[in-house]
Scaffold this motif. Structure first.
Motif, PDB file in Angstrom:
ATOM      1  N   GLU A  13      -5.601  -5.993  -0.642  1.00 29.01           N
ATOM      2  CA  GLU A  13      -6.757  -5.343  -0.017  1.00 29.01           C
ATOM      3  C   GLU A  13      -7.582  -6.359   0.761  1.00 29.01           C
ATOM      4  O   GLU A  13      -8.043  -6.079   1.886  1.00 29.01           O
ATOM      5  CB  GLU A  13      -7.618  -4.684  -1.101  1.00 29.01           C
ATOM      6  CG  GLU A  13      -8.710  -3.776  -0.578  1.00 29.01           C
ATOM      7  CD  GLU A  13      -8.173  -2.481   0.005  1.00 29.01           C
ATOM      8  OE1 GLU A  13      -8.694  -2.072   1.066  1.00 29.01           O
ATOM      9  OE2 GLU A  13      -7.245  -1.896  -0.571  1.00 29.01           O
ATOM     10  N   LYS A  69      -2.340   2.116   5.555  1.00 30.08           N
ATOM     11  CA  LYS A  69      -2.832   0.736   5.509  1.00 30.08           C
ATOM     12  C   LYS A  69      -1.674  -0.250   5.490  1.00 30.08           C
ATOM     13  O   LYS A  69      -0.600   0.049   4.963  1.00 30.08           O
ATOM     14  CB  LYS A  69      -3.717   0.535   4.282  1.00 30.08           C
ATOM     15  CG  LYS A  69      -4.979   1.367   4.319  1.00 30.08           C
ATOM     16  CD  LYS A  69      -5.670   1.418   2.971  1.00 30.08           C
ATOM     17  CE  LYS A  69      -6.331   0.124   2.598  1.00 30.08           C
ATOM     18  NZ  LYS A  69      -7.162   0.263   1.387  1.00 30.08           N
ATOM     19  N   SER A 123      -1.140   5.990   2.929  1.00 34.36           N
ATOM     20  CA  SER A 123      -2.479   5.437   3.149  1.00 34.36           C
ATOM     21  C   SER A 123      -2.697   5.000   4.588  1.00 34.36           C
ATOM     22  O   SER A 123      -3.821   4.906   5.067  1.00 34.36           O
ATOM     23  CB  SER A 123      -2.712   4.234   2.224  1.00 34.36           C
ATOM     24  OG  SER A 123      -1.916   3.121   2.642  1.00 34.36           O
ATOM     25  N   GLU A 160      -3.044  -6.145  -6.282  1.00 33.36           N
ATOM     26  CA  GLU A 160      -3.518  -5.072  -5.399  1.00 33.36           C
ATOM     27  C   GLU A 160      -4.793  -5.498  -4.676  1.00 33.36           C
ATOM     28  O   GLU A 160      -4.958  -5.259  -3.468  1.00 33.36           O
ATOM     29  CB  GLU A 160      -3.774  -3.808  -6.219  1.00 33.36           C
ATOM     30  CG  GLU A 160      -4.312  -2.643  -5.392  1.00 33.36           C
ATOM     31  CD  GLU A 160      -4.794  -1.480  -6.251  1.00 33.36           C
ATOM     32  OE1 GLU A 160      -4.706  -0.337  -5.792  1.00 33.36           O
ATOM     33  OE2 GLU A 160      -5.269  -1.733  -7.381  1.00 33.36           O
ATOM     34  N   SER A 161      -5.694  -6.148  -5.392  1.00 37.39           N
ATOM     35  CA  SER A 161      -6.962  -6.593  -4.817  1.00 37.39           C
ATOM     36  C   SER A 161      -6.738  -7.658  -3.738  1.00 37.39           C
ATOM     37  O   SER A 161      -7.425  -7.673  -2.702  1.00 37.39           O
ATOM     38  CB  SER A 161      -7.874  -7.135  -5.925  1.00 37.39           C
ATOM     39  OG  SER A 161      -9.081  -7.614  -5.395  1.00 37.39           O
ATOM     40  N   HIS A 197      -5.849  -7.087   3.992  1.00 36.52           N
ATOM     41  CA  HIS A 197      -6.000  -5.956   4.916  1.00 36.52           C
ATOM     42  C   HIS A 197      -7.368  -5.978   5.600  1.00 36.52           C
ATOM     43  O   HIS A 197      -7.493  -5.566   6.764  1.00 36.52           O
ATOM     44  CB  HIS A 197      -5.832  -4.644   4.144  1.00 36.52           C
ATOM     45  CG  HIS A 197      -6.196  -3.424   4.931  1.00 36.52           C
ATOM     46  ND1 HIS A 197      -5.421  -2.925   5.963  1.00 36.52           N
ATOM     47  CD2 HIS A 197      -7.280  -2.596   4.842  1.00 36.52           C
ATOM     48  CE1 HIS A 197      -5.990  -1.858   6.464  1.00 36.52           C
ATOM     49  NE2 HIS A 197      -7.120  -1.635   5.803  1.00 36.52           N
ATOM     50  N   ASN A 198      -8.387  -6.457   4.900  1.00 34.28           N
ATOM     51  CA  ASN A 198      -9.763  -6.374   5.397  1.00 34.28           C
ATOM     52  C   ASN A 198     -10.159  -7.520   6.324  1.00 34.28           C
ATOM     53  O   ASN A 198     -11.285  -7.522   6.835  1.00 34.28           O
ATOM     54  CB  ASN A 198     -10.736  -6.313   4.219  1.00 34.28           C
ATOM     55  CG  ASN A 198     -10.664  -4.980   3.492  1.00 34.28           C
ATOM     56  OD1 ASN A 198     -10.340  -3.959   4.082  1.00 34.28           O
ATOM     57  ND2 ASN A 198     -10.955  -4.991   2.195  1.00 34.28           N
ATOM     58  N   PHE A 237       0.843  -1.191   0.000  1.00 32.38           N
ATOM     59  CA  PHE A 237       0.000   0.000   0.000  1.00 32.38           C
ATOM     60  C   PHE A 237       0.883   1.247   0.000  1.00 32.38           C
ATOM     61  O   PHE A 237       2.029   1.195   0.455  1.00 32.38           O
ATOM     62  CB  PHE A 237      -0.910   0.021   1.235  1.00 32.38           C
ATOM     63  CG  PHE A 237      -1.898  -1.106   1.286  1.00 32.38           C
ATOM     64  CD1 PHE A 237      -3.041  -1.086   0.512  1.00 32.38           C
ATOM     65  CD2 PHE A 237      -1.677  -2.201   2.108  1.00 32.38           C
ATOM     66  CE1 PHE A 237      -3.953  -2.125   0.551  1.00 32.38           C
ATOM     67  CE2 PHE A 237      -2.571  -3.252   2.158  1.00 32.38           C
ATOM     68  CZ  PHE A 237      -3.725  -3.217   1.376  1.00 32.38           C
TER      69      PHE A 237
END
Length: 577
Positions: free
Chosen positions: A127, A59, A57, A123-124, A130-131, A53
């Motif tokens: 993400e 993140k 950000s 990238e996805s 991270h979630n 990231f």
């Protein structure tokens, strides 16, 4: 190979790693950047220079080493303790071990069908990681991703995810140089755009679009710090134009303040605000204009700056409890001002920035460093000894007419320090070098004796890694001896019979529960190769523990007389509330 795939990025990273010349590394990367546009260029620069990231950000793809290592062992259907850990130890890198296991174990090969994932798909995945918060969920995402990757993709996927070095001899400053070369821009213009935007990906797109002049600074993204060059002794050819400050035994930090918002950043540009709520409250009470302050967070109690080891007990805590805050109270001591009057002030001379900072200190009660003009060498020695008596690390010498050279390590700032100590250690592993040291084993894992320590079954356990402090001739002699002592080989790492003794110099000893010794050394480097000593002469873990405790227990000169910092109207001990 699909255009703009993650496989392509991984192969470029590997090519850079295997290239010795820095200019050739930059050329390879610049050619790659020229082939990209838009979001793909943004992501490629980000992955190579920042991580999963953007730094600004806040993140993180928070996946611990044990989480992805046990996941890899399960994926490869091997025993974590008996197979994976020895491979990781020998190679000196979990990601390197995972790449080799994925490549060589049949069970792992059968599970993978490389899909030429795009940079946006990677990238996805970051993400998604991270979630989620649970280890099981993170490992499920990793397994699903690895099924679609080649071993080299997996290796660099992990390194980018963990936001550590890619270990290819190509850090952020090299990415900046590659962007300048790719799009024919002045290096300083690219560096400045990167500095004020805080994003290497955005900077890459601005370069491509010929829009560097549109880069704008916003508060609450960390700026690259100006760095100091170490000097080996207090002997300087010319002291004219330098001022002196004490080098605190704390944590370098940056404070961004605007109205009712305060954020703190560490030197590696991580947001550390949550660890120091009383510093936030202190700044909130001061009604400051919008500023960015460069300074040091120190444990300060009873008019004493206490050792960095105690500050470690505050670091990394999401919300320190009252007992911890009472036991280890902290203070932010400012020594530079880098944003003022709605703009960065890097171009101002240190003397001008200091005058602005002094005015802020007087009107808003801010603790700032004491500065001393150095009269002569005897005066420098006196200042140095006083700094040590305060419990500080030594001195900082700064040129009065220097600008704020963000992200640079030049001679405008010098740090004069006394080594924290030395240990006689045994060489346990030798790791192959890269770049100019390609073809030699130049990085070494050093150990201490635990043969008589009832807590351990081994004779030696690692205490640190070092790759500096020896000459080219000494490196060649070491490599000749290493060949004779090699008993294991795992890719670029050799396991050695413990025969070579290294006198290791270091800045400090820190607690580190993630290591077998429970301690690690700060900035270890070779002081001498002790061909005259045998491995039985090596220092022990109990020696390390004793040295650590001595640092904690030593008496310190209180800050009431000849202080290393001051505040105009308020006692600094009580100024954090």
């Amino acid at each position: 190979m699909a255009e703009n795939s993650f496989q392509q990025l991984a192969e470029i990273a590997q090519q850079i790693n295997e290239t010795r010349s820095t200019n050739a590394k930059i050329s390879s990367c610049s050619q790659y950047f020229r082939s990209l546009d838009g979001q793909d260029l943004n992501l490629a620069a980000q992955f190579l220079g920042e991580g999963a990231f953007p730094s600004i950000s806040g993140k993180r793809a928070t996946v611990g080493s044990r989480t992805y290592s046990t996941c890899a062992a399960d994926f490869c259907e091997i025993d974590y303790e008996k197979v994976f850990k020895p491979c990781k130890t020998a190679l000196g890198s979990a990601s390197e071990a995972i790449e080799k296991l994925m490549n060589n174990i049949e069970a792992a090969r059968k599970k993978r069908e490389p899909a030429q994932l795009s940079l946006r798909e990677i990238e996805s995945i970051y993400e998604d990681i991270h979630n989620v918060s649970s280890r099981a969920d993170k490992q499920q995402i990793l397994r699903n991703a690895w099924k679609q990757m080649t071993p080299i993709e997996i290796k660099f996927f992990i390194r980018i995810m963990t936001r550590g070095s890619l270990r290819i001899g190509f850090e952020t400053k090299s990415v900046v140089a590659a962007l300048a070369k790719a799009f024919r821009k002045e290096l300083d213009e690219v560096r400045y755009a990167h500095m004020i935007t805080g994003s290497i990906g955005k900077t890459a797109v601005l370069c491509k679009q010929d829009n560097l002049d549109k880069a704008r600074f916003k508060l609450f993204h960390p700026l690259s710090f100006m760095l100091a060059s170490p000097i080996e002794s207090r002997a300087l050819d010319n002291l004219d134009g330098y001022i002196s400050e004490e080098k605190f035994d704390g944590m370098r930090a940056q404070a961004h303040v605007s109205e009712q918002q305060v954020e703190l950043y560490s030197r590696d540009l991580n947001n550390i605000t949550h660890s120091f709520p009383e510093i936030v409250q202190f700044f909130l009470k001061k009604d400051l204009p919008d500023v960015v302050l460069d300074g040091e967070i120190c444990v300060y109690k009873n008019h004493e700056i206490l050792p960095f080891q105690l500050l470690q007990k505050r670091m990394g805590r999401k919300k320190p409890d009252k007992d911890i805050m009472d036991k280890y109270p902290v203070l932010f001591i400012t020594y530079d001002l880098i944003y003022h009057d709605e703009r960065p002030i890097f171009e101002k001379k240190l003397e001008e920035r200091r005058n602005l900072l002094t005015k802020l200190s007087r009107t808003h009660d801010l603790p700032i460093t004491n500065q001393f003009e150095v009269e002569d060498r005897d005066h420098l020695d006196e200042l140095f000894e006083r700094a040590l008596a305060h419990g500080n690390e030594g001195l900082m010498l700064k040129k009065i007419n220097s600008t704020y050279e963000y992200g640079q390590r030049r001679k405008s700032w010098l740090k004069v320090k006394k080594p924290g100590g030395t240990l006689d250690t045994v060489m346990m592993y030798a790791h192959a070098g890269s770049g100019k040291r390609g073809g030699y084993y130049s990085d070494f894992t050093l150990g201490i004796r635990v043969a008589e320590d009832e807590r351990y079954e081994e004779e030696y356990i690692p205490i640190g890694k070092a790759y500096a402090g020896y000459t080219d001739e000494e490196m060649k002699r070491l490599n000749d001896r290493i060949k004779e002592l090699t008993v294991e080989k795992y890719g670029p790492t050799l396991g050695l019979i413990p025969e070579i003794v290294i006198e290791l110099e270091f800045d400090d000893i820190q607690e580190n529960k993630r290591t077998k010794a429970n301690y690690s050394l700060r900035l270890p480097r070779f002081k001498a190769i002790r061909w005259d000593l045998s491995p039985e002469d090596a220092d022990t873990l109990k020696d390390v523990e004793r040295m650590y405790q001595q640092k904690i227990d030593r008496e310190r000169l209180k800050q009431e007389k000849n202080p290393s910092f001051y505040i105009e109207q308020t006692d600094p001990e009580t100024s954090t509330g």
